[in-house]
Design an enzyme around this catalytic site. Structure first.
Site, PDB file in Angstrom:
ATOM      1  N   HIS A 206      -2.383  17.674   8.002  1.00 13.11           N
ATOM      2  CA  HIS A 206      -1.210  18.522   7.796  1.00 13.11           C
ATOM      3  C   HIS A 206      -1.325  19.842   8.548  1.00 13.11           C
ATOM      4  O   HIS A 206      -2.413  20.264   8.965  1.00 13.11           O
ATOM      5  CB  HIS A 206      -1.030  18.803   6.296  1.00 13.11           C
ATOM      6  CG  HIS A 206      -2.201  19.529   5.710  1.00 13.11           C
ATOM      7  ND1 HIS A 206      -2.406  20.883   5.856  1.00 13.11           N
ATOM      8  CD2 HIS A 206      -3.248  19.084   4.969  1.00 13.11           C
ATOM      9  CE1 HIS A 206      -3.504  21.239   5.253  1.00 13.11           C
ATOM     10  NE2 HIS A 206      -4.047  20.170   4.694  1.00 13.11           N
TER      11      HIS A 206
ATOM     12  N   HIS B 209      -5.339  14.962   4.729  1.00 14.77           N
ATOM     13  CA  HIS B 209      -6.076  16.225   4.611  1.00 14.77           C
ATOM     14  C   HIS B 209      -7.425  16.152   5.315  1.00 14.77           C
ATOM     15  O   HIS B 209      -7.903  15.068   5.661  1.00 14.77           O
ATOM     16  CB  HIS B 209      -6.278  16.553   3.130  1.00 14.77           C
ATOM     17  CG  HIS B 209      -5.002  16.530   2.354  1.00 14.77           C
ATOM     18  ND1 HIS B 209      -4.206  17.636   2.199  1.00 14.77           N
ATOM     19  CD2 HIS B 209      -4.364  15.510   1.705  1.00 14.77           C
ATOM     20  CE1 HIS B 209      -3.135  17.313   1.483  1.00 14.77           C
ATOM     21  NE2 HIS B 209      -3.216  16.034   1.173  1.00 14.77           N
TER      22      HIS B 209
END
Length: 200
Positions: free
Chosen positions: A9, A150
């Site tokens: 992200h 992540h």
């Protein structure tokens, strides 16, 4: 032959401050939104079918920006969430080093042995990354796909893809909005590489 594109992200304020976020739902900051928009323009060359995204807001927002630019539907997968850092959540690495020097040393050299209060063990996160990757490979045999997750989770996915031991997970660290391509032939991973702007 197919490909799985692993995307971390965009940046958050806690990333900028170098704080461990874990499952804390920190949103993208302005820089993170800009990173995701820039990435979306580059990713238009990719022929993907779906985006699988972590349920955490920073990943879902990054995935939404990719969806708006590329049109791929987003499917939220809870096994793509970040590892829970327990009582270390919200701390910087420096603060962890001051309060838990032995724990930080273990995290860096033998992360598979570390136990942090209220945290998800790395082995448990590795198991769910492995489970997701097996399912993703089945999809990638038919069509390319994009995964938005992540830092630790993607490092674990790469670790699984390459068949590397869990203790080597930090060899696969990567920046916000970075892309790794895992290439699939049949049910086997053939290559895993970091993609630059020129390759997208």
């Amino acid at each position: 032959m197919g490909a799985i594109y692993l995307i971390r992200h965009g940046e958050t304020d806690w990333n900028h401050q170098q704080r461990l976020q874990g499952i804390t739902d920190v949103p993208l900051n302005q820089a993170g939104v800009a990173q995701a928009r820039h990435l979306a323009v580059r990713m238009r060359r990719v022929r993907a079918t779906y985006i699988f995204a972590s349920p955490l807001r920073r990943a879902r927002h990054t995935a939404a920006i990719l969806h708006w630019a590329c049109g791929w539907p987003v499917i939220v997968r809870h096994d793509l969430r970040e590892i829970d850092h327990g009582i270390w959540t919200g701390m910087t690495v420096r603060e962890i080093g001051q309060r838990f020097p032995l724990g930080l040393a273990c995290w860096r050299t033998s992360p598979e042995k570390l136990r942090v209060e209220n945290a998800e063990p790395l082995q448990q996160a590795y198991s769910r990354a492995s489970r997701f990757l097996r399912q993703a490979i089945e999809v990638a045999r038919r069509a390319d796909l994009v995964v938005v997750s992540h830092g630790v989770t993607i490092a674990l996915l790469i670790c699984v893809a390459l068949g590397s031991p869990l203790k080597s997970v930090w060899a696969f660290s990567h920046a916000n909005a970075c892309v790794h391509a895992v290439c699939i032939h049949g049910d086997q991973v053939t290559t895993c590489e970091t993609l630059s702007s020129a390759l997208l």
